[in-house]
Design a protein around this motif. Sequence first.
Motif, short mmCIF file in Angstrom:
data_model
loop_
_atom_site.label_atom_id
_atom_site.label_comp_id
_atom_site.label_asym_id
_atom_site.label_seq_id
_atom_site.Cartn_x
_atom_site.Cartn_y
_atom_site.Cartn_z
N VAL A 48 1.77 9.12 -6.48
CA VAL A 48 2.44 10.41 -6.33
C VAL A 48 3.54 10.74 -7.13
O VAL A 48 3.57 11.83 -7.86
N VAL A 49 4.61 10.00 -7.22
CA VAL A 49 5.68 10.21 -8.22
C VAL A 49 4.98 10.25 -9.74
O VAL A 49 5.69 11.31 -10.33
N PHE A 50 4.36 9.51 -10.33
CA PHE A 50 3.72 9.62 -11.47
C PHE A 50 2.92 11.04 -11.82
O PHE A 50 2.98 11.29 -12.85
N GLY A 51 2.20 11.16 -10.67
CA GLY A 51 1.53 12.60 -10.71
C GLY A 51 2.56 13.59 -10.64
O GLY A 51 2.32 14.55 -11.62
N ALA A 52 3.50 13.49 -10.11
CA ALA A 52 4.53 14.69 -10.23
C ALA A 52 5.14 14.82 -11.49
O ALA A 52 5.44 15.94 -11.86
N VAL A 53 5.40 13.70 -11.88
CA VAL A 53 6.11 13.62 -13.44
C VAL A 53 5.21 13.99 -14.30
O VAL A 53 5.55 14.97 -15.43
N ALA A 54 3.91 13.81 -14.20
CA ALA A 54 2.88 14.15 -15.26
C ALA A 54 2.68 15.61 -15.22
O ALA A 54 2.39 16.39 -16.16
N THR A 55 2.84 16.29 -13.97
CA THR A 55 2.52 17.85 -13.76
C THR A 55 3.66 18.42 -14.38
O THR A 55 3.69 19.62 -14.95
N SER A 56 4.65 17.92 -14.42
CA SER A 56 6.21 18.46 -14.78
C SER A 56 6.45 18.51 -16.61
O SER A 56 7.09 18.92 -17.02
N LEU A 57 5.32 17.68 -17.23
CA LEU A 57 5.40 17.37 -18.58
C LEU A 57 4.77 18.66 -19.20
O LEU A 57 3.59 18.60 -19.20
N SER A 58 5.31 19.41 -19.72
CA SER A 58 4.64 20.58 -20.30
C SER A 58 5.79 21.02 -21.09
O SER A 58 6.93 21.10 -21.03
N GLY A 59 5.19 21.71 -22.41
CA GLY A 59 6.07 22.48 -23.33
C GLY A 59 6.75 21.53 -24.25
O GLY A 59 6.42 20.36 -24.58
N PRO A 60 7.73 21.99 -24.98
CA PRO A 60 8.35 21.10 -25.96
C PRO A 60 9.35 20.00 -25.59
O PRO A 60 9.66 20.03 -24.39
N TRP B 221 0.85 -1.17 -0.02
CA TRP B 221 0.06 -0.03 0.11
C TRP B 221 0.91 1.30 0.01
O TRP B 221 0.56 2.29 -0.89
N SER B 222 1.89 1.16 0.65
CA SER B 222 2.86 2.32 0.86
C SER B 222 3.59 2.50 -0.62
O SER B 222 3.55 3.86 -1.04
N ALA B 223 3.94 1.47 -1.26
CA ALA B 223 4.67 1.75 -2.51
C ALA B 223 3.65 1.98 -3.65
O ALA B 223 3.88 2.93 -4.41
N ALA B 224 2.41 1.62 -3.46
CA ALA B 224 1.47 1.93 -4.32
C ALA B 224 1.20 3.55 -4.39
O ALA B 224 1.05 4.19 -5.32
N VAL B 225 0.71 4.09 -3.08
CA VAL B 225 0.45 5.48 -2.99
C VAL B 225 1.87 6.25 -3.38
O VAL B 225 1.60 7.23 -4.09
N ALA B 226 3.13 5.86 -3.10
CA ALA B 226 4.30 6.50 -3.48
C ALA B 226 4.55 6.60 -4.90
O ALA B 226 4.58 7.65 -5.78
N LEU B 227 4.01 5.39 -5.75
CA LEU B 227 3.97 5.34 -7.08
C LEU B 227 3.01 6.30 -7.73
O LEU B 227 3.46 7.07 -8.66
N LEU C 184 -0.18 5.44 -15.95
CA LEU C 184 0.67 4.23 -15.97
C LEU C 184 1.22 4.29 -14.30
O LEU C 184 1.13 3.05 -13.78
N GLY C 185 0.91 5.13 -13.56
CA GLY C 185 1.06 5.45 -12.11
C GLY C 185 0.04 4.41 -11.48
O GLY C 185 0.30 3.64 -10.43
N VAL C 186 -1.34 4.63 -11.88
CA VAL C 186 -2.28 4.14 -11.32
C VAL C 186 -2.22 2.29 -11.66
O VAL C 186 -2.40 1.53 -10.73
N PHE C 187 -2.12 1.90 -12.72
CA PHE C 187 -1.85 0.86 -13.29
C PHE C 187 -0.70 0.09 -12.57
O PHE C 187 -0.59 -1.20 -12.12
N GLY C 188 0.47 0.72 -12.07
CA GLY C 188 1.52 0.35 -11.67
C GLY C 188 1.13 0.02 -9.79
O GLY C 188 1.38 -0.96 -9.53
N ALA C 189 0.47 0.89 -9.55
CA ALA C 189 0.12 0.73 -8.12
C ALA C 189 -0.93 -0.48 -8.26
O ALA C 189 -0.97 -1.24 -7.08
N LEU C 190 -1.79 -0.59 -9.07
CA LEU C 190 -2.76 -1.65 -9.03
C LEU C 190 -1.93 -3.16 -9.08
O LEU C 190 -2.25 -4.18 -8.43
N GLY C 191 -0.73 -3.06 -9.79
CA GLY C 191 0.23 -4.40 -9.84
C GLY C 191 0.83 -4.57 -8.59
O GLY C 191 0.99 -5.62 -8.01
#
Length: 156
Positions: free
Chosen positions: A27-39, A19-25, A58-65
Amino acid sequence: MSETEVVRLKPRRIRVVCWSAAVALVVVFGAVATSLSGPTGNGYGTFQRGDQLAMVGLGVFGALGFLLFTRPRVEADAHGVRVRNVISSYQLPWEVIRGVRFDRGAPWASLELHDDDLLPLIALQAADKESAVEGVRALRRLHEAHQSRLAERADR
């Protein structure tokens, strides 16, 4: 040991870790997603809203895994054992079980079947220490109670 006793077992430590790893995953993929902008790196493409959503997905699917590893359970009663491991499930009567094993150094307990197969009980993990040992003892008590009932029937 009563006829109505039901033993329900599930792993403890791995549930917290998963559960800890799923939440962390997520959060990390959410943070990466917000940083994806621009060229992109050399300017030939740009990150779009769909790219951000894909990263969150991808973060959600990894967490489900990770959460698949919280699935193992063992339930036993006077009639038999129901085992649910990460992917597979089994329902076995006590007649096909020779014994309950928890070998030294083994990561989890297992059921020794009369056809010389070993069925892993991933719900009873060595990492859970005393609770896993108590679970194995409870399964052994149920198995012994079944064996004594068979011996009583044979003596009649």
